[in-house]
Design an enzyme around this catalytic site. Structure first.
Site, PDB file in Angstrom:
ATOM      1  CB  THR A 197      10.982  -5.958   8.080  1.00  0.00           C
ATOM      2  OG1 THR A 197      10.754  -7.345   8.359  1.00  0.00           O
ATOM      3  CG2 THR A 197       9.803  -5.149   8.549  1.00  0.00           C
ATOM      4  CG  HIS A 226      10.510 -15.677   3.666  1.00  0.00           C
ATOM      5  ND1 HIS A 226      11.353 -14.616   3.462  1.00  0.00           N
ATOM      6  CD2 HIS A 226       9.883 -15.430   4.848  1.00  0.00           C
ATOM      7  CE1 HIS A 226      11.240 -13.761   4.472  1.00  0.00           C
ATOM      8  NE2 HIS A 226      10.355 -14.229   5.317  1.00  0.00           N
ATOM      9  CB  SER A 243      19.134 -12.968  12.099  1.00  0.00           C
ATOM     10  OG  SER A 243      17.983 -12.188  12.178  1.00  0.00           O
ATOM     11  CG  MET A 301      12.726   1.456  10.399  1.00  0.00           C
ATOM     12  SD  MET A 301      13.204   0.312   9.073  1.00  0.00           S
ATOM     13  CE  MET A 301      12.056  -1.043   9.273  1.00  0.00           C
TER      14      MET A 301
HETATM   15  P1  A3P Z   1      19.252  -9.157  13.281  1.00  0.00           P
HETATM   16  O1  A3P Z   1      18.475 -10.252  13.929  1.00  0.00           O
HETATM   17  O2  A3P Z   1      20.616  -9.588  12.850  1.00  0.00           O
HETATM   18  O3  A3P Z   1      19.296  -7.888  14.079  1.00  0.00           O
HETATM   19  P2  A3P Z   1      13.699 -10.008   8.270  1.00  0.00           P
HETATM   20  O4  A3P Z   1      12.960  -8.732   8.124  1.00  0.00           O
HETATM   21  O5  A3P Z   1      14.043 -10.659   6.966  1.00  0.00           O
HETATM   22  O6  A3P Z   1      13.049 -10.924   9.228  1.00  0.00           O
HETATM   23  O7  A3P Z   1      15.152  -9.635   8.853  1.00  0.00           O
HETATM   24  C1  A3P Z   1      15.298  -9.223  10.181  1.00  0.00           C
HETATM   25  C2  A3P Z   1      16.713  -8.728  10.363  1.00  0.00           C
HETATM   26  O8  A3P Z   1      16.849  -7.440   9.715  1.00  0.00           O
HETATM   27  C3  A3P Z   1      17.063  -8.519  11.821  1.00  0.00           C
HETATM   28  O9  A3P Z   1      18.475  -8.765  11.920  1.00  0.00           O
HETATM   29  C4  A3P Z   1      16.723  -7.045  11.991  1.00  0.00           C
HETATM   30  O10 A3P Z   1      17.324  -6.432  13.111  1.00  0.00           O
HETATM   31  C5  A3P Z   1      17.283  -6.477  10.676  1.00  0.00           C
HETATM   32  N1  A3P Z   1      16.723  -5.159  10.358  1.00  0.00           N
HETATM   33  C6  A3P Z   1      15.430  -4.795  10.346  1.00  0.00           C
HETATM   34  N2  A3P Z   1      15.324  -3.475  10.077  1.00  0.00           N
HETATM   35  C7  A3P Z   1      16.584  -3.006   9.923  1.00  0.00           C
HETATM   36  C8  A3P Z   1      17.145  -1.701   9.669  1.00  0.00           C
HETATM   37  N3  A3P Z   1      16.385  -0.642   9.539  1.00  0.00           N
HETATM   38  N4  A3P Z   1      18.496  -1.607   9.562  1.00  0.00           N
HETATM   39  C9  A3P Z   1      19.300  -2.684   9.718  1.00  0.00           C
HETATM   40  N5  A3P Z   1      18.812  -3.934   9.977  1.00  0.00           N
HETATM   41  C10 A3P Z   1      17.478  -4.087  10.087  1.00  0.00           C
END
Ligand code: A3P
Length: 327
Positions: free
Chosen positions: A77, A136, A166, A259
């Site tokens: 994301t 994915h 995560s 965010m």
């Molecule tokens: P964590 O669960 O370790 O916090 P995806 O989008 O692939 O589902 O990944 C989600 C992970 O990306 C989560 O990790 C989320 O917090 C992190 N994430 C989303 N936006 C982020 C940002 N702006 N900066 C750093 N990490 C981010």
């Protein structure tokens, strides 16, 4: 074209494994990778039927398409928000008025969530240009037309221990998984979690990282130096060079806390309309490199490290070459 087999796991949705045999029975010959594909099974929900695989196979790409491919919980994301803004002339207003997941749809989502929407058709019918689509799926299960000259593929990887932590919070929070973290790690290393094998997913794109149409980058690089990633990605996508103030605005927009605080920057609300979520569920959880350090026991770390060593030995590459040092 595809072989499938059922597996037993602790996930709360039935899982299967799918293999691409290709039209000639020897795997996806359209990929710029030569290898024995018989070991490449991908674990997926059983809604990923033969007919569904065929629809993905038949997906028509356009030369201007941009795809973002990741293993789940790799920062998809975050990258979607970044690349969407670059591809859409830094339209912050639009980015602040709808979810990233809506602006950049998820190709195989109908096989994961049942919300009545046919996401393959939705992706097919996108009218805006370029289309920016997320998936994915591992390389061998993506639509062969992805590799058509002109389509661009961003691949984002994240270190396996943080992916496990995560994913565990995400999947338990959405009730896709019921069980302990120990059991979760066991299923991850046995390739019994959706989209595994994790390492096959990452290594195949790592080996294609020098292909002209592939941009391979890691969550760790984004965390270490987001500005550098923005600059490199912007060149890859042929976007205009950003002024200093545009760059500052973009980096502020992409900052984790910012965010997390924005209604449409944080997908927690959207996800809770799709699934019943736990009270403490938050999609934007910690957003750091190394959250495994205080969340995974030494035994669980060791199990994942052993998997890494076993898998990477064959390719002569180490985890720190891909992600940098995490010590
Ligand atoms: P964590 O669960 O370790 O916090 P995806 O989008 O692939 O589902 O990944 C989600 C992970 O990306 C989560 O990790 C989320 O917090 C992190 N994430 C989303 N936006 C982020 C940002 N702006 N900066 C750093 N990490 C981010």
């Amino acid at each position: 074209m595809y072989a499938r087999r059922s597996i037993k796991s602790s996930a709360s949705v039935p899982l299967i494994q799918v293999q691409c045999k290709g039209p000639n029975g020897s795997g996806p010959e359209w990929l710029p990778l030569k290898q024995d594909w018989s070991s490449r099974w991908c674990t997926l929900p059983d809604r990923f039927t033969e007919e569904f695989s065929q629809r993905i196979y038949d997906f028509n790409t356009r030369d201007s398409d941009v795809f973002l491919v990741t293993f789940m919980k790799s920062g998809t994301t975050w990258m979607q928000e970044l690349a969407w803004l670059l591809l859409n002339n830094m339209n912050f207003e639009a980015a602040q008025s709808s979810y990233t997941m809506i602006r950049s749809p998820y190709l195989e989502k109908s096989a994961i969530y049942s919300d009545g929407v046919d996401y393959i058709s939705l992706c097919n019918d996108i009218q805006t240009n370029p289309r920016f689509i997320k998936s994915h799926l591992p390389a061998q299960l993506l639509p062969p037309q992805f590799w058509k000259k002109g389509c661009k593929i961003i691949y984002l990887a994240r270190n396996p221990k943080d992916v496990v932590v995560s994913s565990f919070h995400f999947l338990t929070g959405l009730d896709f998984w019921r069980g302990s973290l120990d059991e979760f790690v066991d299923d991850f290393v046995a390739d019994k979690m959706a989209f595994t094998s994790y390492w096959a997913h990452v290594i195949d794109f790592y080996r294609m990282r020098n292909e002209e149409n592939v941009f391979f980058v890691t969550y760790e690089e984004m965390s270490r130096n987001l500005k550098d990633v923005v600059q490199r990605l912007s060149r890859f996508l042929d976007c205009k060079e950003l002024s200093e103030s545009e760059m500052d605005k973009l980096l502020t927009h992409l900052n984790f806390k910012n965010m997390k605080g924005r209604k449409f920057g944080n997908s927690t609300g959207l996800l809770s309309t799709l699934r019943k979520t736990k009270d403490d569920f938050n999609f934007m959880r910690r957003g750091i490199v190394g959250s495994y350090k205080d969340e995974l026991s030494p035994e669980n770390r060791n199990k994942i490290d052993k998997l890494t060593e076993r898998f990477l030995e064959e390719y002569g590459v180490t985890e720190s070459e891909i992600f940098g040092s995490m010590e």
